[in-house]
Write a protein that holds these residues in place. Structure first.
Motif, short mmCIF file in Angstrom:
data_model
loop_
_atom_site.label_atom_id
_atom_site.label_comp_id
_atom_site.label_asym_id
_atom_site.label_seq_id
_atom_site.Cartn_x
_atom_site.Cartn_y
_atom_site.Cartn_z
N ILE A 29 -1.35 7.91 9.43
CA ILE A 29 -1.72 6.57 8.98
C ILE A 29 -0.46 5.72 9.00
O ILE A 29 0.59 6.12 8.47
N SER A 30 -0.57 4.55 9.62
CA SER A 30 0.57 3.65 9.70
C SER A 30 0.19 2.27 9.19
O SER A 30 -0.99 1.94 9.06
N VAL A 31 1.23 1.47 8.93
CA VAL A 31 1.01 0.08 8.52
C VAL A 31 1.16 -0.79 9.77
O VAL A 31 2.19 -0.75 10.44
N GLU A 32 0.11 -1.57 10.07
CA GLU A 32 0.08 -2.39 11.28
C GLU A 32 -0.22 -3.85 10.93
O GLU A 32 -0.68 -4.15 9.83
N PRO A 33 0.03 -4.77 11.88
CA PRO A 33 -0.33 -6.17 11.66
C PRO A 33 -1.83 -6.33 11.43
O PRO A 33 -2.63 -5.51 11.89
N LYS A 34 -2.20 -7.38 10.73
CA LYS A 34 -3.61 -7.63 10.42
C LYS A 34 -4.44 -7.65 11.70
O LYS A 34 -4.08 -8.27 12.70
N GLY A 35 -5.57 -6.95 11.67
CA GLY A 35 -6.43 -6.84 12.84
C GLY A 35 -6.24 -5.54 13.59
O GLY A 35 -7.07 -5.16 14.42
N GLY A 36 -5.12 -4.84 13.31
CA GLY A 36 -4.87 -3.55 13.96
C GLY A 36 -4.14 -3.69 15.27
O GLY A 36 -3.96 -4.78 15.82
N SER A 37 -3.69 -2.55 15.79
CA SER A 37 -2.92 -2.52 17.04
C SER A 37 -3.55 -1.55 18.02
O SER A 37 -4.22 -0.58 17.61
N LEU A 38 -3.36 -1.82 19.30
CA LEU A 38 -3.84 -0.89 20.32
C LEU A 38 -2.93 0.32 20.41
O LEU A 38 -3.37 1.41 20.80
N GLU A 39 -1.66 0.13 20.07
CA GLU A 39 -0.70 1.23 20.05
C GLU A 39 0.00 1.24 18.70
O GLU A 39 0.23 0.19 18.10
N ARG A 40 0.32 2.43 18.25
CA ARG A 40 0.99 2.52 16.95
C ARG A 40 2.39 1.91 17.07
O ARG A 40 3.25 2.40 17.81
N SER A 41 2.60 0.81 16.31
CA SER A 41 3.87 0.09 16.42
C SER A 41 4.94 0.66 15.52
O SER A 41 6.11 0.37 15.67
N ASN A 42 4.54 1.47 14.57
CA ASN A 42 5.50 2.02 13.62
C ASN A 42 5.71 3.51 13.95
O ASN A 42 4.78 4.31 13.88
N ASP A 43 6.94 3.86 14.30
CA ASP A 43 7.22 5.27 14.63
C ASP A 43 7.27 6.15 13.39
O ASP A 43 7.27 7.39 13.51
N LEU A 50 -5.58 3.47 -1.74
CA LEU A 50 -4.70 2.78 -0.80
C LEU A 50 -3.83 1.79 -1.57
O LEU A 50 -4.36 0.92 -2.27
N PRO A 51 -2.51 1.91 -1.47
CA PRO A 51 -1.64 0.92 -2.13
C PRO A 51 -1.87 -0.47 -1.54
O PRO A 51 -2.25 -0.62 -0.38
N GLN A 52 -1.64 -1.48 -2.37
CA GLN A 52 -1.84 -2.86 -1.94
C GLN A 52 -0.83 -3.24 -0.86
O GLN A 52 0.35 -2.92 -0.94
N LEU A 53 -1.31 -3.96 0.16
CA LEU A 53 -0.46 -4.44 1.25
C LEU A 53 -0.50 -5.97 1.28
O LEU A 53 -1.43 -6.59 0.78
N PRO A 54 0.51 -6.61 1.88
CA PRO A 54 0.44 -8.06 2.10
C PRO A 54 -0.78 -8.41 2.94
O PRO A 54 -1.32 -7.56 3.67
N ASP A 55 -1.23 -9.67 2.86
CA ASP A 55 -2.45 -10.09 3.56
C ASP A 55 -2.34 -9.97 5.07
O ASP A 55 -3.35 -9.91 5.76
N ASP A 56 -1.11 -9.95 5.60
CA ASP A 56 -0.95 -9.89 7.06
C ASP A 56 -0.75 -8.48 7.58
O ASP A 56 -0.34 -8.28 8.74
N GLN A 57 -1.04 -7.46 6.73
CA GLN A 57 -0.87 -6.07 7.15
C GLN A 57 -2.10 -5.24 6.78
O GLN A 57 -2.84 -5.57 5.84
N VAL A 58 -2.31 -4.14 7.54
CA VAL A 58 -3.44 -3.23 7.29
C VAL A 58 -2.98 -1.79 7.51
O VAL A 58 -1.96 -1.54 8.15
N TYR A 59 -3.78 -0.86 6.96
CA TYR A 59 -3.57 0.56 7.24
C TYR A 59 -4.45 0.95 8.43
O TYR A 59 -5.62 0.59 8.50
N GLN A 60 -3.88 1.72 9.36
CA GLN A 60 -4.62 2.15 10.55
C GLN A 60 -4.42 3.65 10.73
O GLN A 60 -3.31 4.17 10.59
#
Length: 268
Positions: free
Chosen positions: A242-256, A196-206
């Motif tokens: 797999i998408s990049v989401e805000p830290k903690g994850g999202s209930l809906e995929r925010s990235n199209d 997994l490539p490194q992400l900023p602290d405020d983002q996660v892979y979902q």
């Protein structure tokens, strides 16, 4: 055995106590006198024991009533005149018996204290052993559970019904790579996070499952997940992404535009 060890062994043998009350054999007496005359440490202990025994004998001695002698003399004078005599000092035999009683009391007290300490130490050691056995059993149980999980995973991987899907990252995450294993017959899903490539602290892979155009979350992926693990099985899934989401994850995929996606062949 060096000198200090010899002295310690001798002092722990209780020969000094026996010698003080005249209970040693001839050979034991010779040995005791040799240690007393040769080693100042032994002589010092011997003298201290003497002082303690004499003090104990004096304390434990039963004093005769003050008028006892006068009463005896008066009783004797009624029959025959007698010449009063000075009372003699207590005989050495009585003194030796008093010392012997004191030594016995000291030995009993010492033995009781020693046994108490030994019993306490033994109880502590037993508790340590019990704790270690408990921890060992717990570790064995955990290892057995882990082994069973690994065997189950290998069983799923080797199952001919299990399909393998590799999710490669696009330009936004070139080094991303995960492998999904899905068995529709057993209704089992597993994923292996390869990189997994490194992400900023405020983002996660979902990771998501596409069910008739609706994206259902299957969980967050992290570097710590670099091992084969189960993920929720989704019936009638058309694909994974797999998408990049805000830290903690999202209930809906925010990235199209997901960073990785693949179609599934489960419905073919």
């Amino acid at each position: 055995m060096n000198v200090n060890e010899q002295i310690t062994t001798f002092l722990n043998s209780n020969l000094l106590d026996k010698y003080l009350i005249g209970q040693t054999t001839t050979s034991e007496s010779v040995e005791v006198e040799h240690y007393i005359n040769t080693y100042p440490e032994v002589k010092k202990v011997y003298e201290q024991l003497q002082d303690k025994l004499e003090l104990s004998a004096q304390i434990n001695a039963v004093k005769a009533p003050e008028n006892a002698l006068d009463n005896i003399l008066n009783a004797l004078e009624e029959e025959t005149p007698v010449i009063p005599m000075q009372p003699k000092k207590p005989r050495k035999k009585w003194f030796s018996l008093a010392i012997a009683a004191s030594v016995a009391a000291l030995l009993f007290a010492s033995s009781s204290a020693y046994l108490y300490v030994q019993n306490s130490n033994l109880s502590s050691e037993n508790q340590v052993i019990v704790d270690e056995i408990f921890d060992l059993r717990s570790d064995i149980a955990k290892n057995n559970n882990r082994l069973n999980d690994i065997l189950e995973q290998f069983k799923q991987l080797n199952n001919p019904e299990t399909e393998k899907y590799v999710l490669q990252g696009n330009r936004s995450a070139k080094d991303l790579k995960t492998v999904a294993y899905i068995n529709p017959k057993e209704k089992k899903s597993m994923i292996d996070v390869v990189s997994l490539p490194q992400l900023p602290d405020d983002q996660v892979y979902q990771i998501w499952a596409d069910i008739q155009g609706k994206m259902v979350s299957l969980g967050i992926l992290t570097e710590a997940d670099r091992k084969l693990q189960e993920i929720p099985y989704t019936e009638d899934a058309l694909g994974l992404s797999i998408s990049v989401e805000p830290k903690g994850g999202s209930l809906e995929r925010s990235n199209d535009t997901p960073v990785a996606e693949i179609s599934l062949k489960l419905n073919e």
